[in-house]
Design a protein around this motif. Structure first.
Motif, short mmCIF file in Angstrom:
data_model
loop_
_atom_site.label_atom_id
_atom_site.label_comp_id
_atom_site.label_asym_id
_atom_site.label_seq_id
_atom_site.Cartn_x
_atom_site.Cartn_y
_atom_site.Cartn_z
N ASN A 124 -1.83 103.91 16.52
CA ASN A 124 -2.24 102.56 16.16
C ASN A 124 -1.68 101.55 17.16
O ASN A 124 -0.58 101.02 17.01
N PHE A 125 -2.46 101.28 18.20
CA PHE A 125 -2.04 100.31 19.22
C PHE A 125 -1.88 98.91 18.65
O PHE A 125 -1.20 98.08 19.23
N ASN A 126 -2.50 98.63 17.52
CA ASN A 126 -2.41 97.30 16.91
C ASN A 126 -1.03 97.01 16.34
O ASN A 126 -0.76 95.86 15.94
N ASP A 127 -0.16 98.01 16.30
CA ASP A 127 1.22 97.76 15.86
C ASP A 127 2.01 96.95 16.88
O ASP A 127 3.11 96.47 16.58
N PRO A 186 2.22 93.59 19.22
CA PRO A 186 1.62 92.25 19.28
C PRO A 186 0.69 92.10 20.48
O PRO A 186 0.95 92.63 21.57
N ALA A 187 -0.40 91.37 20.28
CA ALA A 187 -1.42 91.24 21.32
C ALA A 187 -0.89 90.59 22.59
O ALA A 187 -1.37 90.89 23.69
N LYS A 237 -5.05 101.83 25.94
CA LYS A 237 -5.10 101.04 24.71
C LYS A 237 -6.54 100.76 24.30
O LYS A 237 -6.88 100.74 23.11
N GLY A 290 -8.32 103.07 21.89
CA GLY A 290 -7.98 102.96 20.48
C GLY A 290 -7.60 104.30 19.86
O GLY A 290 -6.88 105.10 20.45
N SER A 291 -8.15 104.56 18.68
CA SER A 291 -7.78 105.76 17.93
C SER A 291 -8.29 107.05 18.56
O SER A 291 -7.91 108.14 18.14
#
Length: 166
Positions: A57-60, A62-63, A122, A125-126
């Motif tokens: 989960n790259f969304n963990d 911060p952008a 990144k 994604g998944s």
């Protein structure tokens, strides 16, 4: 600076007819783990098959994070099988990058630095993941692989913004 360990959440097999997996949830952890999932090669053949560990989960992260370093790691071992080098994949497409050695009969952690490719990977994604290979050393000798865990170890910095009034 902050450090986070992204861990996998899913997997896929190149053959559901000739590979089986038990205790899959045990590999959804980092490489400190001492418990494992077991992949069994069930075909009476030396043909190689593959497991793809993915779902990081790259969304963990911060952008706006500045990535200082990022390292992919996997811990595994094989029994009565050939030793192969893990590799990075986008789903089932090779990214042309291997980890730093083979998986043998002793539990070993293999790594690869992905800092320079971070934004590209990144973006997958998944689907971004690690491919592990399993065969049989001989036709009639059962083989298996124990997968203890995998991770992307990321060191990052959050920029500091200052309000300036004139």
């Amino acid at each position: 600076m902050a450090t986070i360990r992204l861990i996998p959440s899913t997997y896929s097999l190149s053959s559901t007819s000739y590979l089986s997996i038990s205790n899959a949830s045990n590999m959804y952890t980092n490489t400190d783990s001492t418990t494992y999932a077991t992949v069994n090669h069930t075909r009476t053949s030396t043909t190689s098959y593959y497991i793809y560990i993915k779902g990081f989960n790259f969304n963990d992260i911060p952008a706006d994070a500045i990535i200082n370093s990022a390292t992919v790691k996997v811990k595994a071992k094989v029994t009565r099988a050939g030793s192969y080098t893990p590799a990075l994949y986008n789903n089932t497409t090779s990214l042309g990058k291997n980890l730093d050695g083979t998986i043998g009969t002793t539990a070993t952690t293999r790594t690869v630095d992905i800092t320079s490719n971070w934004e590209t990977y990144k973006g997958y994604g998944s689907n971004f993941g690690i491919r592990l290979q399993l065969n049989r050393s001989s036709r009639n000798t059962a083989s298996s692989m124990n997968i203890y865990g995998a991770e992307i170890l990321v060191d990052y910095t959050i920029p500091t913004y200052h309000n300036v009034s004139v």
